[in-house]
Design a protein around this motif. Sequence first.
Motif, PDB file in Angstrom:
ATOM      1  N   LYS A 152       0.831  -1.195   0.000  1.00  0.00           N
ATOM      2  CA  LYS A 152       0.000   0.000   0.000  1.00  0.00           C
ATOM      3  C   LYS A 152       0.874   1.257   0.000  1.00  0.00           C
ATOM      4  CE  LYS A 152      -1.610   1.439   4.010  1.00  0.00           C
ATOM      5  NZ  LYS A 152      -0.566   2.401   4.379  1.00  0.00           N
TER       6      LYS A 152
ATOM      7  N   VAL B 221       0.059   1.882  -5.498  1.00  0.00           N
ATOM      8  CA  VAL B 221       0.766   0.872  -4.718  1.00  0.00           C
ATOM      9  C   VAL B 221       2.250   0.904  -5.060  1.00  0.00           C
ATOM     10  CG1 VAL B 221      -1.159  -0.729  -4.378  1.00  0.00           C
ATOM     11  CG2 VAL B 221       0.174  -0.835  -6.497  1.00  0.00           C
TER      12      VAL B 221
ATOM     13  N   VAL C 291      -5.643   1.491  -0.189  1.00  0.00           N
ATOM     14  CA  VAL C 291      -5.577   0.034  -0.099  1.00  0.00           C
ATOM     15  C   VAL C 291      -5.951  -0.419   1.305  1.00  0.00           C
ATOM     16  CG1 VAL C 291      -4.027  -1.958  -0.206  1.00  0.00           C
ATOM     17  CG2 VAL C 291      -3.889  -0.164  -1.946  1.00  0.00           C
TER      18      VAL C 291
ATOM     19  N   PHE D 244      -5.874  -5.890  -5.888  1.00  0.00           N
ATOM     20  CA  PHE D 244      -5.760  -5.030  -4.719  1.00  0.00           C
ATOM     21  C   PHE D 244      -7.161  -4.679  -4.238  1.00  0.00           C
ATOM     22  CE2 PHE D 244      -2.535  -4.107  -7.911  1.00  0.00           C
ATOM     23  CZ  PHE D 244      -1.371  -4.431  -7.229  1.00  0.00           C
TER      24      PHE D 244
ATOM     25  N   THR E 155      -9.219  -1.948  -2.253  1.00  0.00           N
ATOM     26  CA  THR E 155      -9.273  -0.619  -1.653  1.00  0.00           C
ATOM     27  C   THR E 155     -10.628  -0.490  -0.978  1.00  0.00           C
ATOM     28  OG1 THR E 155     -10.274   0.627  -3.479  1.00  0.00           O
ATOM     29  CG2 THR E 155      -7.889   0.183  -3.614  1.00  0.00           C
TER      30      THR E 155
END
Length: 364
Positions: free
Chosen positions: A149, A165, A192, A206, A208
């Motif tokens: 993150k 990221v 994130v 990822f 978020t």
Amino acid sequence: MKGLFHKRKFHFLISAILITGFVSACSDGSKSKQPTEETQVSIKQENLTLKYTSGIRSILEDSKGNIWFGSHQEGAALFDGEGLTYFTVENGLSDNQIRSIYEDEAGTVWFEGGKGLSNYDGDKMTTVLARDYNSKTQWQLEEGDLWFKGDETVGFNPTETHPGVYRYDGSKLIYQAFPVELKGGGETVYSVSTPFIKRSNGSVWFGTYGAAIGYNGTDFEIINDERLGLDKQTEFLHIRSLFEDSKGNLWIGNNGIGVLKYDGENIINFTQLHNLTKAETGGNSLEKIFSIGEDNEGNIWFGTYQSGVWRFDGKSLTNFTEEDGLPSNQIWTIYNSKQGELWFGGASPSGVYLFNGNSFERKY
């Protein structure tokens, strides 16, 4: 897998996602401070019960046989088979909140803090400060990459300038900006909130707070409120966990609207499908999901806030609570150990719990 990635150019725009706020259970604030120039030495303790009280957010068994535990507010601990050694910002960690722990191909262990990054080379803990910001839009994907993150607890700093990221390619940390357009509230929406996952098809995903973002080396796929048709009446995404099961399904755990299941073509609200909202159950529900895992028999497990854990055997769901030996009302992480044991990292009270096939017992 058909339909997994829609062709998208990096410069495409996404409508802003507005979220109304977060419940106190999801707070990621942490007390941190800059490490001193001369960090203190950690001391091993023979007591094999973790002393943490704020909760266990992350677990890793490294290639040397050590087991690492990351806490919500109190640093990290190393179990070497004989005792526990504790690390905090005084011993080189970037932050006392440890959200994720990874090991790179060289055997170095990395700690993703609420703020910043640190690593352990087998001898000492070090806060890692060097960053490369010259390739923000030049995304790449290699097999051995680690992803982290941004350096802030939420949002992004003036150097990052955009949600994204860090990619560690084995030699340096490279900042990669998400292909999203920011409008009101976007700083938090694209922060994130989960560990990254590498899927069986080679893509990286990822989580978020307001979107699940996938990248396959060429194209991006984004699952957000707009795509799902969510609004104030339905409530918005508030992602707290991502997991791919052994069948290739992507599970998206939310703090509020439950868990979503994506088979590559269709996304269903698994919680609503099984009538496990609090309005329907009148008690424990499958709405606030903070962790997801799978045991060696193919059962899918969901760790919740306030409703214990749930096990899905492919047909029905079973709820386990304090009556089954699980005292923690929030399960931050679920980890399948190298011995095939399923470990549950909890909070309130804090600890690592083992499911023995019938009930839960404290492991660490």
